[in-house]
Design an enzyme around this catalytic site. Structure first.
Site, PDB file in Angstrom:
ATOM      1  N   ASP A   1     -10.270  -1.871   3.281  1.00 44.73           N
ATOM      2  CA  ASP A   1      -8.906  -1.386   2.393  1.00 44.73           C
ATOM      3  C   ASP A   1      -7.960  -2.163   3.122  1.00 44.73           C
ATOM      4  O   ASP A   1      -7.275  -1.985   3.962  1.00 44.73           O
ATOM      5  CB  ASP A   1      -8.667  -0.010   2.495  1.00 44.73           C
ATOM      6  CG  ASP A   1      -8.010   0.376   1.342  1.00 44.73           C
ATOM      7  OD1 ASP A   1      -7.642  -0.621   0.805  1.00 44.73           O
ATOM      8  OD2 ASP A   1      -7.845   1.633   1.133  1.00 44.73           O
ATOM      9  N   ALA A   2      -7.568  -3.504   2.362  1.00 38.48           N
ATOM     10  CA  ALA A   2      -6.590  -4.522   2.988  1.00 38.48           C
ATOM     11  C   ALA A   2      -5.368  -4.735   1.953  1.00 38.48           C
ATOM     12  O   ALA A   2      -4.486  -4.939   2.410  1.00 38.48           O
ATOM     13  CB  ALA A   2      -7.497  -5.848   3.550  1.00 38.48           C
ATOM     14  N   LYS A   3      -6.046  -4.477   0.600  1.00 38.50           N
ATOM     15  CA  LYS A   3      -5.006  -5.037  -0.225  1.00 38.50           C
ATOM     16  C   LYS A   3      -4.298  -6.235  -0.086  1.00 38.50           C
ATOM     17  O   LYS A   3      -3.052  -6.505  -0.328  1.00 38.50           O
ATOM     18  CB  LYS A   3      -3.829  -3.736  -0.707  1.00 38.50           C
ATOM     19  CG  LYS A   3      -4.826  -2.487  -0.965  1.00 38.50           C
ATOM     20  CD  LYS A   3      -3.809  -1.365  -1.417  1.00 38.50           C
ATOM     21  CE  LYS A   3      -4.569  -0.070  -1.559  1.00 38.50           C
ATOM     22  NZ  LYS A   3      -5.110   0.652  -0.719  1.00 38.50           N
ATOM     23  N   ARG A   4      -4.947  -7.186   0.167  1.00 38.10           N
ATOM     24  CA  ARG A   4      -4.243  -8.488   0.478  1.00 38.10           C
ATOM     25  C   ARG A   4      -4.200  -9.283  -0.943  1.00 38.10           C
ATOM     26  O   ARG A   4      -4.860  -8.810  -1.773  1.00 38.10           O
ATOM     27  CB  ARG A   4      -5.304  -9.470   1.450  1.00 38.10           C
ATOM     28  CG  ARG A   4      -5.771  -9.001   2.955  1.00 38.10           C
ATOM     29  CD  ARG A   4      -4.476  -8.917   3.712  1.00 38.10           C
ATOM     30  NE  ARG A   4      -4.840  -8.452   5.052  1.00 38.10           N
ATOM     31  CZ  ARG A   4      -4.412  -7.410   5.925  1.00 38.10           C
ATOM     32  NH1 ARG A   4      -4.083  -6.275   5.009  1.00 38.10           N
ATOM     33  NH2 ARG A   4      -4.932  -7.272   6.960  1.00 38.10           N
TER      34      ARG A   4
ATOM     35  N   ASP B   1       0.791  -1.169  -0.030  1.00 39.58           N
ATOM     36  CA  ASP B   1       0.023   0.000  -0.031  1.00 39.58           C
ATOM     37  C   ASP B   1       0.749   1.270   0.033  1.00 39.58           C
ATOM     38  O   ASP B   1       2.001   1.153   0.001  1.00 39.58           O
ATOM     39  CB  ASP B   1      -1.068   0.023   1.226  1.00 39.58           C
ATOM     40  CG  ASP B   1      -2.417   0.706   0.865  1.00 39.58           C
ATOM     41  OD1 ASP B   1      -2.209   1.833   0.260  1.00 39.58           O
ATOM     42  OD2 ASP B   1      -3.241   0.162   1.333  1.00 39.58           O
TER      43      ASP B   1
END
Lengths: 267, 267
Positions: B90-93, A95
């Site tokens: 909002d983790a963007k894993r 991020d």
């Protein structure tokens, strides 16, 4: 150049236990022996295997899946890892700026990990807040061990290189503090060789032996650097789920020792 | 085709509050007004702004940075969001099989989010465990708003397309349940237009207006679908840090209302 603090710690642990083996801690309640909770299970595995490893890699997903107490349990588990052994947060975060800074704070300062895994998709400013910690390490996803790796990582760029090669090259350029390594799956030995040739002095974190089918001899021969080191080979399921019986920790120790020795045979 | 459950919820919230605005909850203790903790700050912001938004997007990094109690605090904050408003983790894993399943369980089942952001780098098998939840939504990173987006997302593939276009196309192919959307930054209006043309029926989550400099008129005109919807425009800092004074919540409400109205002006 390796970063002295992170790499020295790894080299020391590798030497002390004569091991390139990392045990992945993916505690799945459905696979754990009866009567064990996540903390007791992980701590028993660590106690039984710590003489045979250079690193442990807790997978944050499995701790987050525990809900409110996940982080407390993770901290408890981390405390039981001997201090000289390297800890890698398998987080695969990625991020920007202030968010990456918050993740770095959580993983390095609050949880005290030595290293983290990161996804490269968002580029340099998603990685910079982590590599600023010069005594900590970053493992950037490069060529992963799963089937989906083919979807994007194996795309050919206009100059003829694969995307994963561009990632390896950029990582190499960004590695001015010597604290960036790469994740390269054992299921792709040809790519492993290409990446080792491109990045002769970077540490490779190699998952995918054991349950995922990577060949150990090929993996070791392709991944080691000129000093027969510079690589951390991860195994999770093959070690921690070696048995579901009462003697699971003893079986995990036997599996870890056997894998360590097999890896060493090809160095 | 949109997934009815997730998209219906979003459409209803958009209609009810006449809004395409999502407020990003990035609670940074250094930027919060004096006397506020993360929970009280977020809850005050939510209470003041909920009439002007269709979604909230808590950024998990900022809650994880709080240590042991981060998830408990996040749950407390989530509880204060009116039920009809969409919640985006909002983790963007981005991880494989059993790990992705553990993340999906944590984010969807335990925390109760409607949607998550995911990184595409590891390919289909890292996304599948999430899209299996047919009533939940996934926003895949496509063309992000940060400067590092140029490092990999703007690479040209051999057939002349950019990497982000390949991601958009694959996402479109994988979207059989109608529950995949894309993250496209407002700082890249040309790319936003290309992606909207390629994916006419997918929901776009657009960060990067406000503090990051994206132009609102351009963003709205490029991002909306043929029904003047299908887009969620996120603003974080411009809203939640509108003031550091005692009246911060009132100022946040004014900023949210103004941005909502400005967005609507160009629909």
């Amino acid at each position: 150049m390796y970063n002295m603090t992170f790499v020295q710690k790894l080299q020391k642990a590798c030497r002390k236990n004569n091991s390139l083996l990392c045990v992945g801690l993916d505690p799945d309640p459905a696979k754990m022996p009866a009567g064990q909770d996540t903390a007791s299970f992980c701590k028993a595995i660590i106690k039984a295997t710590s003489a045979y490893v250079c690193a442990y890699k807790p997978n944050l997903a499995f701790f987050e899946a525990l809900g409110d107490n996940g982080i407390t349990i993770l901290k408890d588990v981390l405390k039981s890892i001997p201090e000289y052994i390297v800890t890698i947060a398998d987080a695969k975060r990625g991020d920007i700026g202030n968010t990456a800074t918050a993740y770095a704070k959580a993983l390095y300062d609050d949880l005290g990990f030595d290293c983290v895994t990161l996804s490269p998709y968002m580029g340099y400013d998603s990685i910079e807040p982590f590599i600023k910690y010069h005594n900590k390490g970053v493992f950037l996803l490069c060529r992963t061990s799963n089937s989906g790796a083919a979807d994007f990582q194996q795309l050919k760029i206009q100059d003829g290189r694969f995307l994963y090669e561009v990632v390896a090259q950029k990582a190499s350029e960004w590695n001015t503090a010597g604290n960036i390594g790469l994740v390269v799956g054992a299921t792709a030995p040809d790519e492993l060789k290409i990446i080792r040739n491109m990045c002769s002095d970077m540490i490779l974190l190699v998952p995918g032996v054991g349950a995922q089918g990577g060949d150990i001899e090929k993996t070791v021969r392709m991944a080691i650097d000129k000093n027969s080191q510079g690589v951390v080979i991860n195994s999770s399921r093959q070690i921690i789920y070696a048995s579901k019986e009462e003697n699971f920790a003893q079986k995990a120790a036997m599996a870890a020792k056997a894998l360590r020795d097999e890896i060493n045979q090809y160095r």
